[in-house]
Design a protein around this motif. Sequence first.
Motif, mmCIF file in Angstrom:
data_model
loop_
_atom_site.group_PDB
_atom_site.id
_atom_site.type_symbol
_atom_site.label_atom_id
_atom_site.label_comp_id
_atom_site.label_asym_id
_atom_site.label_seq_id
_atom_site.Cartn_x
_atom_site.Cartn_y
_atom_site.Cartn_z
ATOM 1 N N ASP A 133 51.442 150.599 23.962
ATOM 2 C CA ASP A 133 50.887 151.843 23.422
ATOM 3 C C ASP A 133 49.856 151.534 22.340
ATOM 4 O OD1 ASP A 133 52.959 152.942 24.988
ATOM 5 O OD2 ASP A 133 54.220 153.375 23.238
ATOM 6 N N TRP A 187 50.891 155.558 12.907
ATOM 7 C CA TRP A 187 51.848 155.850 13.977
ATOM 8 C C TRP A 187 52.837 156.918 13.527
ATOM 9 C CZ3 TRP A 187 49.546 154.199 17.923
ATOM 10 C CH2 TRP A 187 48.853 152.993 17.915
ATOM 11 N N TYR A 238 48.029 157.919 29.034
ATOM 12 C CA TYR A 238 47.589 157.957 27.638
ATOM 13 C C TYR A 238 46.367 158.848 27.539
ATOM 14 C CZ TYR A 238 50.459 153.770 27.067
ATOM 15 O OH TYR A 238 51.504 152.884 27.047
ATOM 16 N N VAL A 283 52.332 155.246 33.103
ATOM 17 C CA VAL A 283 52.272 155.936 31.822
ATOM 18 C C VAL A 283 50.866 156.487 31.633
ATOM 19 C CG1 VAL A 283 52.521 155.701 29.319
ATOM 20 C CG2 VAL A 283 54.020 154.401 30.839
ATOM 21 N N ASP A 286 41.164 159.186 29.018
ATOM 22 C CA ASP A 286 42.476 159.033 29.641
ATOM 23 C C ASP A 286 42.623 157.642 30.227
ATOM 24 O OD1 ASP A 286 43.400 161.699 29.207
ATOM 25 O OD2 ASP A 286 42.137 162.374 30.848
ATOM 26 N N LEU A 316 46.480 160.038 19.614
ATOM 27 C CA LEU A 316 46.864 159.316 20.827
ATOM 28 C C LEU A 316 48.127 159.949 21.378
ATOM 29 C CD1 LEU A 316 46.356 156.923 22.771
ATOM 30 C CD2 LEU A 316 47.866 155.563 21.292
ATOM 31 N N VAL A 342 56.853 153.778 19.396
ATOM 32 C CA VAL A 342 55.563 153.221 19.789
ATOM 33 C C VAL A 342 55.790 151.795 20.288
ATOM 34 C CG1 VAL A 342 53.209 152.693 19.060
ATOM 35 C CG2 VAL A 342 54.424 154.633 18.040
ATOM 36 N N GLU A 392 45.609 155.388 32.585
ATOM 37 C CA GLU A 392 46.884 155.339 33.289
ATOM 38 C C GLU A 392 47.222 153.877 33.530
ATOM 39 O OE1 GLU A 392 48.589 156.580 37.567
ATOM 40 O OE2 GLU A 392 47.447 158.131 36.519
ATOM 41 N N LYS A 446 50.973 159.942 24.534
ATOM 42 C CA LYS A 446 51.607 159.146 25.589
ATOM 43 C C LYS A 446 52.433 160.114 26.420
ATOM 44 C CE LYS A 446 55.062 155.516 26.220
ATOM 45 N NZ LYS A 446 55.933 154.580 25.490
ATOM 46 N N ASP A 447 52.034 160.300 27.672
ATOM 47 C CA ASP A 447 52.686 161.277 28.547
ATOM 48 C C ASP A 447 52.809 162.638 27.861
ATOM 49 O OD1 ASP A 447 52.884 159.522 30.688
ATOM 50 O OD2 ASP A 447 54.864 158.801 30.083
ATOM 51 N N ILE A 470 51.804 160.214 19.575
ATOM 52 C CA ILE A 470 52.451 159.011 19.030
ATOM 53 C C ILE A 470 51.667 158.391 17.874
ATOM 54 C CG2 ILE A 470 53.689 158.460 21.161
ATOM 55 C CD1 ILE A 470 51.583 156.211 21.622
#
Length: 174
Positions: free
Chosen positions: A143, A133, A99, A97, A91, A111, A139, A93, A113-114, A118
């Motif tokens: 990211d 992606w 990840y 945000v 993880d 991966l 993205v 931060e 994101k929140d 993504i």
Amino acid sequence: MTTSPPSSKDPTHDPIFGAIRVTLDAEQGVLTVSGEKIPTVALVRTNDADTSDHIPIGTRCARHLSLTLDGSPARIVPSRGRILRRSYRVDVEYAGVGYRLTPDSMGSSGLLKDGIAIGELSSPGDGSVLADWAEEAEVLPQDAAVGYTLAAAFGTGAQPFWMTAVEAASNMIP
């Protein structure tokens, strides 16, 4: 969209973000990710960390790792990496945000994101990274920078629990 693997001298070409250079010095515990259209990320391991050869950056201990994105600190929390796939998650931060890179097959990791998927990344643990992606996801450059960093630093993928259990049981049989 899948990236092409880097050669020994060439950066990876990401179809969205162009050339991305991943430099991993496992012995010194330094990983940098930079590119044409992404911010520079540095992940540094402290000199006093106990290291393991099967972890590209050398450790999964958060207190021995520091992460910066474009010079600003980010919080990184790798899980211990034990029996279950989810124990290999990492993880980060940064700027509000969250990840998460977590294995979802033998060779790749997703991966988030929140909490939203993504991309899919794969890395054999030698600093090279391939990214695919999600077409429906927006993205951003940061990211991608975080994704490439985590995949290169910790590798991707993990065995499913049942396979680990069978392997452990077979090792117990004389």
